[in-house]
Design a protein around this motif. Structure first.
Motif, PDB file in Angstrom:
ATOM      1  N   ASP A  76       0.839  -1.214   0.000  1.00 52.26           N
ATOM      2  CA  ASP A  76       0.000   0.000   0.000  1.00 52.26           C
ATOM      3  C   ASP A  76       0.868   1.258   0.000  1.00 52.26           C
ATOM      4  O   ASP A  76       0.570   2.245  -0.667  1.00 52.26           O
ATOM      5  CB  ASP A  76      -0.880   0.066   1.263  1.00 52.26           C
ATOM      6  N   HIS A  80       0.871   4.535  -2.403  1.00 49.03           N
ATOM      7  CA  HIS A  80       0.749   5.938  -1.990  1.00 49.03           C
ATOM      8  C   HIS A  80       1.833   6.784  -2.647  1.00 49.03           C
ATOM      9  O   HIS A  80       1.592   7.897  -3.104  1.00 49.03           O
ATOM     10  CB  HIS A  80       0.870   6.077  -0.473  1.00 49.03           C
ATOM     11  N   TYR A  83       0.786   7.480  -6.251  1.00 51.33           N
ATOM     12  CA  TYR A  83      -0.248   8.530  -6.428  1.00 51.33           C
ATOM     13  C   TYR A  83       0.407   9.905  -6.293  1.00 51.33           C
ATOM     14  O   TYR A  83       0.106  10.842  -7.020  1.00 51.33           O
ATOM     15  CB  TYR A  83      -1.358   8.512  -5.370  1.00 51.33           C
ATOM     16  N   CYS A 142      -6.620  16.521   2.711  1.00 56.50           N
ATOM     17  CA  CYS A 142      -7.649  16.164   1.713  1.00 56.50           C
ATOM     18  C   CYS A 142      -8.325  17.433   1.187  1.00 56.50           C
ATOM     19  O   CYS A 142      -8.905  17.428   0.104  1.00 56.50           O
ATOM     20  CB  CYS A 142      -8.709  15.241   2.318  1.00 56.50           C
ATOM     21  N   ARG A 151      -6.908  15.099  -3.940  1.00 58.20           N
ATOM     22  CA  ARG A 151      -7.594  13.861  -4.363  1.00 58.20           C
ATOM     23  C   ARG A 151      -6.752  12.618  -4.030  1.00 58.20           C
ATOM     24  O   ARG A 151      -7.292  11.586  -3.626  1.00 58.20           O
ATOM     25  CB  ARG A 151      -7.925  13.926  -5.855  1.00 58.20           C
ATOM     26  N   ARG A 155      -7.734   9.019  -0.943  1.00 59.77           N
ATOM     27  CA  ARG A 155      -7.540   7.569  -1.036  1.00 59.77           C
ATOM     28  C   ARG A 155      -6.479   7.101  -0.034  1.00 59.77           C
ATOM     29  O   ARG A 155      -6.637   6.058   0.627  1.00 59.77           O
ATOM     30  CB  ARG A 155      -7.124   7.248  -2.474  1.00 59.77           C
ATOM     31  N   LYS A 158      -7.803   6.787   3.564  1.00 59.62           N
ATOM     32  CA  LYS A 158      -8.632   5.590   3.818  1.00 59.62           C
ATOM     33  C   LYS A 158      -7.732   4.408   4.154  1.00 59.62           C
ATOM     34  O   LYS A 158      -7.991   3.644   5.074  1.00 59.62           O
ATOM     35  CB  LYS A 158      -9.474   5.262   2.583  1.00 59.62           C
ATOM     36  N   GLU A 159      -6.659   4.254   3.377  1.00 58.28           N
ATOM     37  CA  GLU A 159      -5.770   3.115   3.610  1.00 58.28           C
ATOM     38  C   GLU A 159      -4.976   3.287   4.904  1.00 58.28           C
ATOM     39  O   GLU A 159      -4.742   2.323   5.629  1.00 58.28           O
ATOM     40  CB  GLU A 159      -4.853   2.919   2.396  1.00 58.28           C
TER      41      GLU A 159
END
Ligand code: BYC
Length: 317
Positions: A76, A80, A83, A142, A151, A155, A158-159
């Motif tokens: 994960d 990150h 992104y 955020c 954006r 995400r 959340k992780e």
């Protein structure tokens, strides 16, 4: 470079004042762009370098279940990083350039990842405290003023919440185990508490970037405000776990409605940020090696993409 028209500057200021998003196609002041590249790149590098301390334990996880959880978490973090590098690329800088700046020491990454992971309890403590601090810092991001960054953060947050809970669950399991396991958890928390507080950056009075970043809506809270939030959040969690936070000055202040707490060793923070932490050299050397060893994969992917594009062109010609 030609000076921007006053209309463009007004448009930018009005968008920020309305708390709307600035998008990559919009005009923006060069200093705003540079600040974003600095912060987003530092954030992306932290995610990627942050894979190392936890990755250290994948081969030595105590059970198949713990190994699967840890593998997924570390994976994960890689996501990150990707992104965030993509968000940074919308500002006109490539991932190659960013990685080069990291391995040449021209860009930073979070101080926290320059500390070693000495026991399996550290996997739990990183999830609980490091991901916990990251959530405190990142939830407000955020709503940051730059669209692609905000954006990406939605995400990621959340992780991260999931990561924090897995860390807490691991520590809780160990706290319900043997005296030796409980001692391992306490020893780990003792080592990570102060470095976790340092993740929020220097005290506001010594933070050169906060004022301007808040005026631009990049940051929405100061370093000290977020540190306070983290301490207030962590104290009841420590009680639930049955661990002691290593700060003799930590106590509830009825008047302020917050906990009072001691100051981290800011001289140590500066040392670590400047490259003198216990693992700085090792972390960057490892990143550099991985980047060099992976060159053939990047070249092959590029050659494949070029070949596919040429084949497509032939079909449509
Ligand atoms: N470590 O004026 P300031 C994760 C630097 S990854 C190193 O307050 P700013 C995770 C700062 O860059 C978590 N350097 O700066 C991953 C500046 O130097 P430059 C990463 C630090 O930017 C895997 C100077 O000190 N999170 O959660 O306004 C597994 C003065 O500071 C640090 C982010 O990156 C530090 N701790 O505020 C598990 C969050 N603190 O650049 C978990 C996004 C400060 O001028 N970043 N510096 O040379 C931010 O929110 C802000 O950049 C900061 C600093 C609050 C960190």
């Amino acid at each position: 470079m030609t000076a921007p028209s006053p209309e463009l500057e007004q448009q930018f200021d009005a968008t920020v004042a309305r708390k709307d998003r600035i998008e990559p196609r919009d005009w923006m002041p060069e200093a705003y762009r540079k600040t974003l590249v600095r912060q987003i790149a530092q954030h992306a590098h932290s995610e990627i370098i942050g894979m190392q301390p936890e990755g250290n334990w994948i081969g030595r996880a105590p059970s198949l279940r713990r190994k699967a959880i840890l593998l997924a978490k570390v994976q994960d973090e890689a996501g990150h990083g990707l992104y965030l590098y993509s968000a940074c690329e919308t500002l006109g800088v490539t991932r190659d350039e960013l990685t080069r700046m990291l391995i040449e020491g021209r860009q930073k990454y979070s101080s926290i990842f320059n500390y070693p992971t000495l026991s399996y309890a550290d996997v739990g403590t990183i999830g609980w405290l490091v991901d916990g601090a990251a959530i405190c810092n990142q939830v407000p991001l955020c709503r940051t003023s730059f669209g692609p960054y905000g954006r990406a953060m939605i995400r990621i947050c959340k992780e991260e919440s999931f990561h924090q809970r897995q860390g807490f669950e691991l520590l809780m399991t160990m706290m319900r185990g043997t005296d030796e396991q409980r001692a391992m958890v306490q020893e780990s928390v003792d080592r990570f508490w102060w470095p976790a507080l340092m993740m929020f950056g220097p005290p506001d009075a010594d933070s050169p970037n906060t004022e301007q970043s808040m005026a631009w809506g990049i940051k929405t809270h100061t370093n000290d405000a977020l540190r306070q939030k983290f301490v207030d959040m962590s104290v009841p969690q420590a009680t639930a776990l049955g661990v002691t936070l290593p700060d003799p000055e930590l106590r509830w202040n009825e008047e302020r409605g917050h906990h009072d707490f001691g100051q981290p060793d800011w001289a140590e923070f500066m040392r670590v940020v400047k490259g003198g932490g216990p693992c700085n050299a090792q972390r960057v050397a490892h990143r550099k090696r991985a980047w060099e060893d992976g060159a053939w994969v990047r070249e092959a992917a590029l050659a494949f993409a070029e070949r596919e594009a040429a084949a497509q062109q032939e079909v449509s010609a």
